[in-house]
Scaffold this motif. Structure first.
Motif, PDB file in Angstrom:
ATOM      1  N   SER A  88      -0.252  15.057  -1.434  1.00 20.16           N
ATOM      2  CA  SER A  88      -1.216  13.971  -1.214  1.00 20.16           C
ATOM      3  C   SER A  88      -0.511  12.799  -0.577  1.00 20.16           C
ATOM      4  O   SER A  88      -1.023  12.147   0.323  1.00 20.16           O
ATOM      5  CB  SER A  88      -1.798  13.490  -2.532  1.00 20.16           C
ATOM      6  N   LYS A  89       0.724  12.546  -1.051  1.00 19.36           N
ATOM      7  CA  LYS A  89       1.435  11.354  -0.588  1.00 19.36           C
ATOM      8  C   LYS A  89       1.597  11.392   0.915  1.00 19.36           C
ATOM      9  O   LYS A  89       1.331  10.413   1.610  1.00 19.36           O
ATOM     10  CB  LYS A  89       2.789  11.290  -1.275  1.00 19.36           C
ATOM     11  N   MET A 111       0.845  -1.202   0.000  1.00 18.14           N
ATOM     12  CA  MET A 111       0.000   0.000   0.000  1.00 18.14           C
ATOM     13  C   MET A 111       0.879   1.250   0.000  1.00 18.14           C
ATOM     14  O   MET A 111       0.601   2.225  -0.679  1.00 18.14           O
ATOM     15  CB  MET A 111      -0.890   0.032   1.247  1.00 18.14           C
ATOM     16  N   ALA A 112       1.939   1.202   0.796  1.00 15.18           N
ATOM     17  CA  ALA A 112       2.811   2.381   0.885  1.00 15.18           C
ATOM     18  C   ALA A 112       3.499   2.598  -0.453  1.00 15.18           C
ATOM     19  O   ALA A 112       3.683   3.717  -0.919  1.00 15.18           O
ATOM     20  CB  ALA A 112       3.832   2.193   1.989  1.00 15.18           C
ATOM     21  N   ALA A 137       2.380   1.939  -3.297  1.00 18.21           N
ATOM     22  CA  ALA A 137       1.440   2.485  -4.284  1.00 18.21           C
ATOM     23  C   ALA A 137       1.287   3.991  -4.161  1.00 18.21           C
ATOM     24  O   ALA A 137       0.761   4.638  -5.053  1.00 18.21           O
ATOM     25  CB  ALA A 137       0.077   1.816  -4.113  1.00 18.21           C
ATOM     26  N   THR A 138       1.775   4.582  -3.044  1.00 14.52           N
ATOM     27  CA  THR A 138       1.613   6.044  -2.914  1.00 14.52           C
ATOM     28  C   THR A 138       2.632   6.782  -3.764  1.00 14.52           C
ATOM     29  O   THR A 138       2.542   7.985  -3.922  1.00 14.52           O
ATOM     30  CB  THR A 138       1.817   6.503  -1.454  1.00 14.52           C
ATOM     31  N   SER A 139       3.612   6.065  -4.307  1.00 13.22           N
ATOM     32  CA  SER A 139       4.701   6.784  -4.972  1.00 13.22           C
ATOM     33  C   SER A 139       4.208   7.559  -6.196  1.00 13.22           C
ATOM     34  O   SER A 139       4.831   8.491  -6.640  1.00 13.22           O
ATOM     35  CB  SER A 139       5.790   5.806  -5.384  1.00 13.22           C
ATOM     36  N   LYS A 140       3.058   7.148  -6.735  1.00 12.81           N
ATOM     37  CA  LYS A 140       2.559   7.851  -7.922  1.00 12.81           C
ATOM     38  C   LYS A 140       1.826   9.152  -7.560  1.00 12.81           C
ATOM     39  O   LYS A 140       1.431   9.903  -8.423  1.00 12.81           O
ATOM     40  CB  LYS A 140       1.564   6.946  -8.675  1.00 12.81           C
ATOM     41  N   LEU A 141       1.597   9.387  -6.254  1.00 16.79           N
ATOM     42  CA  LEU A 141       0.782  10.542  -5.879  1.00 16.79           C
ATOM     43  C   LEU A 141       1.608  11.829  -5.874  1.00 16.79           C
ATOM     44  O   LEU A 141       2.829  11.790  -5.836  1.00 16.79           O
ATOM     45  CB  LEU A 141       0.218  10.331  -4.468  1.00 16.79           C
ATOM     46  N   VAL A 170      -1.691  10.696   2.642  1.00 16.87           N
ATOM     47  CA  VAL A 170      -2.120   9.295   2.514  1.00 16.87           C
ATOM     48  C   VAL A 170      -1.255   8.408   3.394  1.00 16.87           C
ATOM     49  O   VAL A 170      -1.744   7.515   4.083  1.00 16.87           O
ATOM     50  CB  VAL A 170      -2.065   8.841   1.046  1.00 16.87           C
ATOM     51  N   LEU A 171       0.054   8.682   3.395  1.00 14.38           N
ATOM     52  CA  LEU A 171       0.930   7.846   4.240  1.00 14.38           C
ATOM     53  C   LEU A 171       0.549   7.973   5.707  1.00 14.38           C
ATOM     54  O   LEU A 171       0.556   6.988   6.450  1.00 14.38           O
ATOM     55  CB  LEU A 171       2.394   8.233   4.036  1.00 14.38           C
ATOM     56  N   ALA A 172       0.197   9.199   6.110  1.00 12.51           N
ATOM     57  CA  ALA A 172      -0.223   9.369   7.505  1.00 12.51           C
ATOM     58  C   ALA A 172      -1.456   8.513   7.783  1.00 12.51           C
ATOM     59  O   ALA A 172      -1.553   7.839   8.807  1.00 12.51           O
ATOM     60  CB  ALA A 172      -0.523  10.835   7.787  1.00 12.51           C
ATOM     61  N   MET A 173      -2.392   8.518   6.825  1.00 12.74           N
ATOM     62  CA  MET A 173      -3.607   7.710   7.015  1.00 12.74           C
ATOM     63  C   MET A 173      -3.269   6.229   7.041  1.00 12.74           C
ATOM     64  O   MET A 173      -3.869   5.462   7.790  1.00 12.74           O
ATOM     65  CB  MET A 173      -4.599   7.978   5.890  1.00 12.74           C
TER      66      MET A 173
END
Length: 2035
Positions: free
Chosen positions: A1064-1065, A1053-1054, A1056-1060, A1068-1071
């Motif tokens: 936003s990243k 999941m983490a 997958a954040t690399s595209k943000l 999202v990582l905090a969430m």
């Protein structure tokens, strides 16, 4: 060198930023040492350099850059935060390092990139390198390719994703640079090493020579699989292994397994680009394919065949295409076409792969039936097609269709189907070929091997052989029980020849199985004779071992092993040589007697049929003893039971003998190898006695023993059948009772429910009540195992009976089925659990399979389908009603439903919502009726139902959700989650769809044990939902997050954040971190482990280990663990096991009932009482360093009266999970229980302070989240914190400012910031000041920074107790030992200095010399870069409300605060720092200076003013909330349409793209409705100005903004162009556009057409095409005079401007030509005088000579053509139209016209001359009223233009003299104050000049482009034409003018009513200049306010503004002194309001 020493003292990080390269070099060296020295990778030192690392690598000095690169490399290697810098540093390396000449620099750059990959940032690096490949510099491209190659060779293809690289390879091979091509070749070879031939297809189309070279290189590549040689940080154990192998000496045989693992097999398909073919089908394809002539059909098919040759096709809706191809295959008479269509289907299946799966079900039956064709080429094509289709789906999905065809009469069809099955099996593994599939296939194939046709038999053998090879003998043998030896051998022979697709996987197990099983074959063949039975019996040991060996079978192979292991475990339990299959042939009575005699005493045999019962009894006793002593292997069971059955047999009359007899039967069954043959001998007798009072129990015991020997399913079937074939009701009821118990003991697996059910139905109809009761009891037991589906069998029973059944079921509800104690499970070892689970699940499905299903295919007629699709909704409804009744009648249906799916699918988006709902209910019904077979329709019907979840109507959504749930219940979730469909749905930006779908997933995911990997495709869309603008969507996404994580894991999941985007990243990582804490998989780690050992079943996500074991007996379909409980952390303790779970569920129910009430109970005066108690010391004061127990207890008691009991339990629970839950509940109830929250606020805050002492981050984060919401609410409620609340909360909150985690510090700062709205800032100040005394340096620094912010926002008055004391306190920190604290202290004092000036030094008092010098240095630096410092501050704290003067008074009001913080955020977005606290000193107003101002415009000002004013032009700040709080008059203003339109138009120019788009859409809507369009009349110029301002904003700002999604811009462009086209289609409106506005509009549009950046966007071409269209419309529809005039002026400008491109002028001229073409039609509507005046001016600026010097001849030709056309059309009359030209001699126009006339008419020139003279004199005589206006307009135009200003003024002066009564007021009225004063001054100068008083220089400040200023309509234009194309200096006046226009446009009119008309001013001697300078000054004052009010959208003509603060009306310029006093007062007022 004094300079040197200065920087030597600086800290390292500051040296690295120094402007001297030496200082930087030194800084980098020191940084390098420092980086190598820091041991702790998490040291705070690292964070200091986060922002600098990019500068390290991009240093402009080559020497320093080298050092910087070394330091950067060390940083990346050692710092744990380095990952955050990846993008910017990698981009810096690519653009600024790879182009360096030094090889060392490149080398270091490459190392840095590889190091980033090593620290897990491969994706970001790869992205930057791929961007680098588009660079224009070949050096950079080569270096990027080399880096990629190096990375691939070291890290391998698992880490470096090859797909994007392979995509760009062909482009690299086409490069003109040889170096690039060579490097690309090396890269291709490297890729080939990793993926071999998968690389060939993508490179097929490169140059053949290059391909040949590559092939040669590829041949040389060694065939040893490459290995990863460098490892990521997370792969350290792999690294160790690798190093070890290297040490041992290469990897000769190191790790066989690993080698296979090392290189992931790359599928060439993955690397290909998908091709879209549906749009490329011939237009007439569907007609042609139906054509009568076969040649036409052939053409159509050939076209398709060509398209499907593409190896990868884009997914789309292929249903229609598949349908026609299927039709051709099935119905076409021409076999050639059948073959062709089959080829097309094969191509589709290969190109679409899994995406074709949804069509497979339709096509398979047709193809199989077509195998009746004999022609080999047709057969071959069909085979290829069906094989390709098989790969797109699973055997399970098509099994129904295949099995149906196997009974076909045609032998070829049978043969080909068997062959197809054989080929399909080869692709299977033991796990994909479970028993449930093998069973029906084997049964059908067994018929084939007995077929009369030899080819059918052969095919059948091949298929069975393949099955044997794939699934193993153990799985297949049971189905081959009745096959004779010869055939069995044949099957085995086939099995040995089979080559499997997944070769190794099963091969190994086969060998191990081989030997022992041969021992068994004789028994199977069933030849008589004792020896053989013994033979088999002597080998139990051997046999037992076999499965054991097998279960240890192939290691590491995932699922197949699991299945094997499980099977093995099951086998171990079945006693000896697989009990269930002991077959004996029936022995004759003689043989039996012989065998019995061998083991029984002779006397016993003689007395068996004695007449004396005592002898018989004695005989039985002996018999029993003998049996007890016998060995299993030597017990002839059949012989013994036959002896017992000998006369009198079961007719024995003596009950004692009978009891013994029955007991012996039980013994034999238990002790011997008891076969079904033996059982049949005795069962009849047993059933006969089961109802006997005395012998019944013995009979049951014997039956149970037999059931254990021969398995319950078989025994039960026999027994029940026998019981119901006789009439004795007692026997019947007892048999059923026995069965009920037996099921409980043996479990339910394998029972033939169907057989029972018919008997149970008979029993239910029995007259004897006992039979009925037993039947109902049996149903109850069955219900335990089968659940609700059981009831379906009995729905047609009588109601009375049905109610009894329901009552029985009701009793069973909630009970779980008992664990089987007999049969298999009794012996089962390790795998028992799992074996059963598997069985159980099968049962769940079997039940549904047993239902008799009707085939409704033939009822779904074409007529019905067309009804459903009819145009008339009533007929559609009829069709749907018919479908409903068909399904209702059939109850249970087969999966074949013909064309129904497509018909229903199209109804799901019916415009009539009632029909949509009806369709949904049909689909729901369909799911129940079809059962699990509905699986095959998930893709084509299920997914469209999900789309309906996005419907705006609540009831439709609810119906869709119910349908989806009904389907999922039947299909399970796997079908839904596979493929991209769900992800595609989530992608749609429909808030309803998103929230419903996420809610559904959140409900379903926790119940799944495993999910398909495709779930990962949903993650990016899940992330966008987390940031959706809809709150509900965000909440649902957050709820679903933990469940996604539970299946996919945090890492994926983490990743997958690399595209943000970066912002936003982080969010999202905090969430994700937060979700990680709540991830439901946590409660039972042991369960995972144990279940994996057991047999590879997916880990049980929710149950603790023991729960799993116990539950497994029950049907797992039913007993889904309760996700809610697990979420709540219910099963958190591992030991609780099952009791824990069950106990928990009870209180849970109770709690749920209680939770309905409010959570906070309002106790009147409760808070006041608590305060009194604290003051009176009745309770402890809330004051501690760490909370002691008595505080907690006290809080608990205080809360008990006002907090709901259950919540309080959660709040004071020992486990942090409960605190999280409590906070979640409090957040939920915050809005709904405002009053309750406020009444308990003191207690809530105290409880939260306790949470601050917890160590768990997730609780802390949740608490801070709650606090933010809480303080927002309080500020909205305008609540003020009491002293008590503040003092017991704020100090503890301030402790958290020092928290090491950034996120937490940020939150705390945000909270402190919000608190200032509900608690005075000055009081906050003291608390924060207290915080600066902390031991924690982070806390000290943050508190100091916060103090600075307070001073900045609220002025010096916040400083408590006095500014002096406070500052002294702060200044002590300048000498702090911690660097960050020192910096914070310095920054804070600098902030105070900015607010307060030099007085600061007085207040601070004495500082040590060192500190003082640091402070002075810092102040000096901050003054040098007034804009830079605030930007940084602003970025650090976007929430900071930098309070704006007018806002100070509104401080305590929520919305205002909200607005100002928004305003600041917007500012930061544009990075235009305009921090309000200070007008830097250069800009401060010196009023004395202003008073003595002598009227000349200052020249040193422009630079400064320019610096500030630009902000106004960035429409970035949109303080939306302010709109709500505008003023009481707002509604009155908006009551009329005009002001509404003004409001909307003003939004068009907004800096926020969405605002602008919405405004444009509204205007477009108005314009499109004929009746409403008129409303726009009068607003056209205003709208066009707003539009071209937006165009300019896009051009200058948005297009340059990297972060902006270009799609957004395209969207905005299309809205602008769309609404303009709508406007210019309405001629009446289009004609309203004035010249100046049209000029600017054309300027904007032409610039857009030439903007190369637009072409690069993917839809850019489209945009430019539409602009073209728009330009044509503008030319045709506008007022022809205005547009011609505008084009002439524009041409003149563009030729004058040096900066303008020749292309631009060219396009303007093209427009002019078009106008010339239109002239014949439009000449009569044109005001020729104006046009000729424009041409005159043009020719004056560009005399013929000058035009001829132009590079191109176009301008002169254009002009000539225009004049020529005019002359041609008007003839000599044209010379009458020169009236507006005063001084005709100045230009060549008149002469030119005469020349043209001369040419065109053969008259002498004299006549023309006379004419002209006449014309001239005539003008003098009658300068009629109409002309006067035109003359004045032209004069003013001259004044506004740059060249003719003076001339214009002179003309005006002359004109005024000549016509003293002329009224010039109208022309001045709409122009700006500044312009008016300028005109006055000019006139006065001329006056003095004419009177010989010498010349005074006229103003210099007029912009070169202010032509249109004076034409009333175009007062707006100036602002936009200031683009200053000529590149000259622009004076301040221009900006003032710009400001004026902005003010006017936004309704802040420049006070026109208060101003006396200018004409009267001309005669007044008052100092005119003051007006202009005060004006200037005033504009400065209101600048800030303006930026706000600009968006208050007041009426354009309103002359007063409804806003706080400063009035806008200006006093008349004559009263200058009064004016200045007034200003002074105003300034004072502003200052005081600031404080």
């Amino acid at each position: 060198m004094g300079d040197d020493s200065e920087w030597m003292k600086l800290p390292i990080d500051q040296k690295c930023e120094h402007k001297l390269w030496k200082a930087r070099l030194n800084g980098y060296e020191e940084a390098l040492k420092l980086f190598q020295k820091i041991d702790d990778e998490k040291s705070p030192e690292w964070s200091k350099y986060l922002g600098l690392i990019k500068k390290f690598v991009t240093d402009s000095n080559a020497v320093a850059q080298l050092k910087g690169l070394e330091a950067a490399l060390a940083y990346v290697e050692n710092a744990h935060v380095a990952g955050k810098t990846t993008g910017e540093v990698a981009s810096g390396v690519v653009n600024k390092v790879f182009n360096q000449p030094k090889a060392r620099a490149k080398e270091l750059g490459l190392d840095i990139c590889l190091m980033y990959i090593e620290i897990e940032k491969g994706e970001a690096v790869q992205e930057e390198l791929l961007k680098g490949l588009d660079n224009k510099n070949p050096k950079i491209i080569v270096a990027c390719i080399e880096t990629l190659r190096k990375a691939l060779s070291e890290f391998g293809s698992k880490i470096i994703s090859l797909k994007p690289i392979i995509k760009v390879l062909p482009k690299l091979f086409e490069s003109r640079e040889k170096a690039v091509r060579d490097e690309a070749k090396l890269l291709a070879v490297e890729i080939y090493r990793w993926i071999r031939d998968a690389l060939r297809p993508p490179l097929q189309n490169i140059n053949s020579v290059q391909l040949k070279e590559l092939e040669e290189e590829w041949v040389k590549v060694s065939s040893v699989a490459p290995k990863q040689t460098r490892f990521l940080r997370s792969q350290q154990e792999l690294k160790a292994k690798f190093e070890q192998q290297q040490a041992v000496g290469g990897d000769a045989d190191g790790g066989g397994d690993d080698e296979e693992e090392a290189v992931p097999q790359v599928d060439a398909y993955e690397l290909l680009e998908a091709v879209e073919i549906l749009s490329k089908l011939p237009k007439d394809f569907y007609e042609k394919i139906e054509a009568k002539k076969w040649q036409e059909r052939k053409e159509a098919l050939e076209a398709v065949e060509l398209l499907v040759k593409n190896p990868k096709l884009e997914s789309g809706d292929y249903a229609d295409l598949v349908k026609v191809l299927k039709k051709v295959v099935g119905k076409d008479t021409n076999v050639m076409l059948v073959a062709l269509a089959a080829k097309c289907l094969a191509g589709l299946a290969t190109g679409l792969r899994k995406k074709f799966g949804q069509y497979a079900g339709h096509v398979v039956p047709t193809i199989l039936e077509k195998f009746k064709e004999k022609k080999p080429q047709v057969v071959q094509a069909l085979q290829e097609a069906i094989d390709a289709i098989f790969l797109t789906t699973t055997l399970q999905n098509i099994s129904e269709d295949v099995l149906a065809v196997m009974d076909n009469k045609n032998p070829t069809i049978k043969q080909q189907t068997s062959l197809f099955i054989a080929r399909s099996f080869r692709h299977c593994t033991p796990s994909t070929l479970p028993k449930s599939l093998l069973k029906p296939f084997c049964a059908a194939l067994l018929k084939h091997i007995n077929d009369s046709a030899p080819e059918v038999r052969d095919a059948g053998f091949e298929a069975l052989g393949t099955a044997l090879k794939v699934a193993g003998e153990k799985a297949v043998n049971p189905f081959l029980a009745d096959v004779d030896k010869l055939k069995l051998d044949r099957i085995k022979e086939c099995a040995e020849k089979v080559e499997l697709v997944y070769g190794k996987k099963t091969g190994g197990t086969e060998k191990k199985e081989g030997k022992p099983i041969t021992g068994k074959t004789p028994t199977l063949s069933g030849a008589g004779g004792d020896k053989e039975t013994k033979d088999a019996a002597t080998k139990p040991g051997l046999l037992k071992k076999a499965p054991a060996v097998k279960s240890g079978g192939p290691p590491k192979k995932g699922k197949p092993a699991a299945a094997a292991g499980m099977g093995g475990a099951g086998a171990k339990g079945k006693k000896g040589p697989e009990t269930k299959e002991i077959f004996e042939s029936e022995l004759s009575i003689e043989v039996c007697e012989e065998k019995a005699a061998a083991v029984l005493p002779a006397s016993c045999i003689q007395q068996l049929d004695s007449g004396n019962w005592k002898e018989r009894l004695a005989c039985m006793e002996e018999f029993q003893k003998a049996v007890e002593l016998m060995e299993r292997s030597e017990m002839p069971c059949q012989a013994l039971v036959r002896m017992l059955a000998k006369k009198p047999g079961w007719k024995e009359t003596n009950f004692q003998v009978m009891q013994m007899k029955l007991h012996i039967v039980a013994l034999i069954a238990q002790k011997g190898n008891f076969s079904k043959t033996s059982a049949q001998v005795v069962l009849d007798g047993l059933v006969d006695k089961v109802g006997d009072v005395k012998c019944g129990s013995n009979a049951k015991e014997a039956m149970t023993a037999i059931a254990e020997a021969c398995q319950l399913p078989w025994t039960a079937e026999q027994v029940v059948a026998m019981a119901f074939s006789q009439k004795n009701p007692k026997n019947q009821s007892e048999t059923l009772n026995w069965l009920s118990n037996a099921i409980k003991e043996f479990g339910f697996s394998g029972l033939n429910v169907k057989a029972f059910i018919s008997n149970v139905k008979t029993a239910l109809a029995a007259t004897n009540p006992a039979v009925r009761t037993s039947a109902i009891t049996l149903l109850g037991v069955m219900y335990l195992y089968m659940g609700p589906p059981l009831r379906m069998f009995f729905e047609d029973e009588k109601p009375a009976l049905l109610s009894q059944i329901d009552a029985e079921f009701e009793k069973m509800q909630g009970q779980t089925a008992p664990t089987p104690t007999r049969g298999i499970s009794r012996h089962s070892g390790g795998g028992g659990d799992d074996g059963e689970e598997e069985e159980q699940e099968d049962v769940g499905n079997d039940v549904v399979d047993l239902l008799p299903r009707t085939d409704i295919g033939d009822k779904i007629t074409a007529e019905l389908v067309s009804k459903i699709g009819d145009k008339n909704w009533k007929i559609r409804k009829e069709g749907l009603d018919e479908v409903t009744s068909i399904i209702n009648d059939a109850k249970f249906i087969q999966p074949n439903i013909g064309e129904l799916p497509a018909a229903l699918k199209s109804r799901l988006n019916d415009s009539n919502k009632i029909l949509v709902q009806q369709t949904l209910s049909i689909l729901q019904q369909l799911a129940t009726a079809m059962g699990p077979n509905i699986k095959q329709h998930v893709k084509n019907l299920g997914i469209p139902v999900i789309t309906v979840l996005g419907d705006s109507k609540n009831n439709v959504r609810a119906a869709a959700l119910a349908t989806v749930n009904a389907w999922a219940e039947q299909t399970g979730m796997k079908e839904w989650l596979e493929g991209e469909d769900l992800a595609e749905e989530l992608k749609k930006e429909n808030p309803f769809l998103r929230q419903e779908l996420l809610g559904w997933l959140a409900e379903k995911l926790p119940t799944l044990r495993s999910v398909p990997s495709d779930l990962l495709l949903c993650v990016p869309h899940l992330y966008s939902c987390l940031e959706d603008r809809n709150g509900d969507v965000r909440k649902k996404a957050q709820d679903a997050l933990p469940f996604f994580m539970m299946h996919l894991g945090f890492e994926k999941m983490a990743k997958a954040t690399s595209k943000l985007k970066p912002t936003s990243k982080d969010q999202v990582l905090a969430m994700l971190e937060k979700a990680k804490a709540n991830m439901p998989a946590k409660p039972a780690p042991p369960a995972k482990a144990s279940s994996r050992v057991v047999g590879g079943a997916a880990p049980a996500k929710f149950q603790p280990a023991s729960a799993l074991a116990e539950d497994s007996g029950s049907n797992t379909m039913e007993s889904k663990p309760d996700p809610k409980k697990a979420k709540a952390g219910g099963t958190s303790s591992k030991a609780k096991g099952v009791q824990g779970k069950k106990v928990l569920s009870k209180p849970n129910l109770k709690e749920d009932d209680d939770k309905s009430g409010p959570i906070f109970i309002i106790v009147p005066n409760g808070k006041e009482q608590r305060m009194k108690d604290e003051k009176g010391l009745k309770v402890l004061k809330w004051n501690f360093t760490t909370p002691r127990d008595e505080y907690i207890e006290q809080l608990k008691t205080q809360m008990s009266s006002c907090v709901a009991k259950w919540l309080q339990d959660e709040m004071f629970h020992a486990d942090f999970q409960h605190h999280n839950k409590a906070l979640a509940v409090m957040i939920e109830h915050l809005e709904s229980e405002k009053d309750g929250v406020i009444s308990c606020l003191d207690l809530i805050l105290k409880w939260l302070t306790l949470r601050f002492f917890d160590t768990n981050t997730s609780v802390l984060m949740k608490a801070l989240e709650y606090l933010k919401l809480l303080f927002n609410l309080l500020s909205q409620e305008e609540y003020h914190l009491t002293e008590n609340e503040a003092s017991s909360f704020i100090p503890y909150l301030i402790l958290k400012v020092g928290e090491p985690k950034d996120v937490i510090r940020k939150d705390v700062r945000a909270i402190l910031n919000r608190m200032c709205l509900i608690y005075p800032a000055s009081k906050m100040f003291t608390f924060i000041m207290e915080g600066t005394k902390s031991k924690n340096s982070k806390q000290r620094a943050e508190c100091l920074e916060e103090l600075g912010c307070l001073v900045e926002s609220y002025g010096m008055n916040v400083c408590q107790p006095t500014p002096g004391k406070a500052l002294k306190e702060m200044a002590t920190h300048i000498g702090d030992r911690d660097n960050t604290v020192r910096n914070a202290a310095l920054n804070t004092i600098v902030t105070v200095y900015n607010v307060h000036g030099d007085q600061v030094f007085k207040l601070i008092g004495n500082l040590s010399e060192k500190d003082m010098s640091m402070l002075e240095e810092r102040i000096k630096r901050s003054a040098k870069r007034p804009s830079a410092a605030p930007v940084r501050q602003a970025e650090e704290k976007p929430q900071r409300t930098q309070n704006i003067s007018a806002n100070a008074s509104m401080l305590r009001k929520g919305p205002a605060e909200d607005m100002s913080s928004k305003l600041n955020q917007n500012r930061n977005m544009g990075s235009h720092s305009e921090t309000t606290h200070t007008v830097p000193r250069e800009f401060q107003l010196d009023l004395d200076e202003i008073e003595n101002d002598n009227g000349t415009v200052r020249c040193e000002m422009p630079a400064l003013v320019q610096h500030k004013l630009d902000d106004i032009f960035e429409p970035v700040l949109i303080p939306e909330p302010k709109i709500r709080a505008v003023s009481p008059h707002f509604d009155d203003m908006h009551s009329n349409t005009a002001s509404t339109i003004n409001f909307v138009i003003s939004q068009v120019a907004s800096g926020d793209i969405n605002t602008s788009i919405q405004a444009l859409a509204q205007i477009d809507e108005v314009l499109r409705q004929e009746d409403k369009a008129e409303a726009m009349s009068g607003h056209i110029d205003q709208f066009l100005i707003a539009t071209f301002m937006q165009l300019r904003l896009i051009y200058n700002t948005h297009m340059a903004d990297e972060k902006l999604d270009k799609d957004e811009i395209v969207k905005l462009y299309s809205c602008i162009i769309g609404s303009m086209i709508s406007l210019f289609q309405i001629e009446s409106l289009a004609r309203e556009a004035s010249t100046g506005v049209l000029k600017d509009l054309m300027h904007g549009l032409i610039t857009l057409m030439l903007d190369s950046r637009v072409e690069d966007i993917e839809e850019g071409e489209q945009v430019i095409r539409s602009v073209n269209l728009l330009v044509v419309k503008v030319l045709e529809k506008s007022d022809q005079t205005n547009i011609l005039s505008a084009l002439l002026v524009l041409l003149q400008d563009s030729l004058l401007a040096t900066a303008s491109s020749p292309k631009f002028s060219e396009l303007v001229m093209k427009c002019l030509w078009r106008m010339v073409r239109l002239l014949p039609e439009t000449i009569n509507s044109i005001n020729l005088d104006r046009i000729l005046l424009d041409i005159h001016i043009f020719m004056k600026v560009f005399p013929k000579e000058k035009l001829k010097q132009c590079k191109s001849e176009f301008p002169i030709r254009t002009l000539k053509t225009l004049l020529h056309t005019l002359c041609k059309l008007k003839g000599p009359k044209i010379l009458d139209h020169l009236t507006m030209i005063d001084n005709k001699n100045e230009s060549e126009l008149e002469a030119h016209l005469c020349r043209v006339m001369k040419h065109s008419m053969d008259q002498t020139g004299s006549k023309a001359d006379k004419d002209t003279e006449k014309g001239a004199s005539r003008t003098e005589e009658k300068a009629s009223k109409a002309k006067v206006n035109d003359i004045l307009a032209e004069i003013f135009k001259k004044i506004g233009s740059k060249e003719n200003t003076k001339e214009g003024l002179a003309e005006l002066y002359e004109y005024k003299k000549k016509y003293s009564d002329a009224d010039i007021e109208p022309f001045l009225k709409n122009s700006s104050q500044f312009f008016q004063s300028y005109v006055e001054r000019g006139l006065r100068l001329i006056e003095t000049e004419r009177e010989g008083k010498g010349r005074i220089a006229a103003s210099t400040g007029i912009s070169p482009q202010m032509e249109g200023t004076c034409v009333p309509a175009s007062t707006h234009t100036v602002s936009s034409s200031i683009g200053n194309t000529n590149g000259e200096e622009v004076g301040p006046s221009v900006y003032l003018e710009r400001l004026k226009i902005l003010r006017q446009r936004c309704g802040l009119d420049n006070a026109k009513e208060d101003r006396p008309p200018l004409t009267s001013l001309l005669s007044k001697p008052a100092l005119p200049t003051v007006a202009s300078s005060t004006d200037m000054l005033h504009s400065k004052l209101s600048q800030l306010r303006e930026s706000r009010e600009q968006y208050q959208h007041l009426d354009l003509d309103s002359n007063q503004t409804h806003s706080s603060g400063i009035g806008t009306t200006l006093a008349s310029p004559s009263s200058a002194a009064a004016n200045i006093d007034d200003l002074k007062k105003r300034l004072e007022r502003i200052k005081s309001s600031r404080k």
